[in-house]
Enzyme design. Structure first.
Site, short mmCIF file in Angstrom:
data_model
loop_
_atom_site.label_atom_id
_atom_site.label_comp_id
_atom_site.label_asym_id
_atom_site.label_seq_id
_atom_site.Cartn_x
_atom_site.Cartn_y
_atom_site.Cartn_z
NE ARG A 152 -4.07 -1.95 1.77
CZ ARG A 152 -5.32 -1.97 2.80
NH1 ARG A 152 -5.52 -0.59 4.01
NH2 ARG A 152 -5.88 -2.95 2.88
CG ASP A 197 -2.63 1.46 5.13
OD1 ASP A 197 -3.82 1.54 4.91
OD2 ASP A 197 -1.86 0.54 5.48
CG ASP A 198 -7.99 2.43 2.21
OD1 ASP A 198 -7.49 3.34 3.00
OD2 ASP A 198 -8.49 1.26 2.41
CG ASP A 230 -13.37 5.43 12.81
OD1 ASP A 230 -13.42 4.59 13.49
OD2 ASP A 230 -13.58 5.17 11.44
CG HIS A 251 -13.26 1.38 1.96
ND1 HIS A 251 -11.99 1.54 3.42
CD2 HIS A 251 -13.33 0.35 3.02
CE1 HIS A 251 -12.18 0.71 4.90
NE2 HIS A 251 -13.41 -0.04 3.85
#
Length: 361
Positions: free
Chosen positions: A117, A190-191, A277, A301
């Site tokens: 990634r 990291d995406d 989160d 995503h």
């Protein structure tokens, strides 16, 4: 008579000494050094007390403060924030203009995703914010530490994806931001691809000396949970999904300091049994009663990326991708072959910044 005079003189001297000592104590309490703001912690009765702590070294690799002194935490969430914290001001610029150097950008990752990634991030948007971006992971990696010029932090948290590991990393990220002099804390995964110039442009419209929690929820209504510490009452709050990214102003972070710094973030996450989160939203919206400002330009995503229009990419702040079986949830964009660019981040970067050397002419 002489004995009486001697005793009287001794009483006068003692009274003067007591008065001087009292004045010194009062002066010390009034002139608490500003750098001690980060040393306030919650005592058993919910009132802040000063704890002895060594000066914290910036980004020193250590067992994270997130794992220290958890047994001393308040067992309920009825918190009284000391005036010394709520009125504290950092050395922010008097002007409201924000530039790239005012940002602290953190990227949460794990050792299993370093190669798969991070390479595309380091090749694309990281180049635009090299000095402002730090990666928070769970293992040493000399290769990526070198490629990021030391901006690769081993949190010593677990590499698993459970809530405690996630909260551990977020706790270290938050403490690292507090140790910096930056105006904005912006977290990403990291995406994510981050459109750095658009992020700066967004933050220029908000005052970091005010309380701001900017992001985008991934649910259509506030999250409802049953409080285990408030007579089983139902409580509801919004949270910005970490998968899209979010930003917190320094003013708000300072109000969070006695609640979330130095390990308390992990403990709160464990108490409400929710990930990082969501815990962030709980602290800000429920405990501090500060509302999330929804910014639709953040994308995770959880969204179908193909529905974002190519002509709107320049106005978006973050993008993501994911895989569902053999199907990829990615941007629909012309550019590199899918085998070369499965995430479509290379193609996106060349669409936004066509002058990069690897972009086709």
């Amino acid at each position: 008579m002489r004995c009486y005079a001697r005793n009287f003189f001794r009483w006068i001297v003692a009274a003067v000494l007591i008065l001087c000592y009292t004045l010194l104590i009062l002066l010390w309490q009034v002139d608490v050094p500003r750098n001690q703001v980060s040393q306030w912690s919650q005592s058993k009765d919910g009132v802040a007390s000063v704890v002895n702590a060594k000066t914290r070294e910036f980004f020193q690799e250590r067992s994270p403060r997130s794992l220290q002194n958890l047994e001393h935490e308040n067992q309920n969430f009825i918190l009284r924030i000391p005036a010394q914290v709520t009125t504290a001001k950092d050395n922010l610029n008097t002007t409201l203009s924000t530039n790239l150097n005012d940002l602290f950008i953190s990227v949460k990752t794990t050792k299993n995703f370093h190669q798969s990634r991070l390479n595309v991030i380091l090749q694309t948007w990281f180049v635009l914010a090299r000095e402002q971006t730090y990666f928070f992971t769970d293992a040493d990696d000399a290769v990526y530490s070198s490629r990021t010029r030391g901006h690769f932090i081993n949190t010593n948290c677990s590499s698993s994806h459970n809530r405690k590991a996630l909260c551990c990393k977020m706790s270290v990220e938050f403490d690292a931001f507090l140790d910096s002099s930056k105006k904005w804390f912006c977290h990403f995964d990291d995406d994510n691809y981050v459109n750095v110039p658009r992020l700066v442009k967004l933050l220029q419209t908000y005052n970091p000396q005010e309380d701001w929690y900017l992001g985008k929820p991934s649910i259509r209504s506030p999250l409802e949970i049953i409080s285990r510490y408030d007579k089983q009452k139902n409580i509801s709050f919004w949270f910005a999904t970490g998968g899209a990214g979010f930003c917190i102003s320094r003013a708000l972070a300072l109000k969070m300091l006695p609640i979330a710094s130095g390990g308390k973030f992990i403990s709160i996450g464990e108490k409400i049994r929710l990930p990082d989160d969501v815990t962030m939203g709980y602290i800000i919206e429920h405990i501090l009663q500060k509302k999330l400002t929804v910014v639709d330009l953040f994308h995770s995503h959880f969204e179908p990326m193909k529905f974002l229009k190519q002509e709107s990419f320049v106005d978006q702040i973050s993008f993501s991708y994911s895989r569902f079986g053999h199907e990829m949830n990615v941007l629909k964009i012309d550019g590199f072959d899918e085998k070369v660019d499965p995430t479509r981040f290379l193609s996106l970067h060349c669409h936004l910044f066509p002058n990069f050397s690897f972009c086709p002419s």
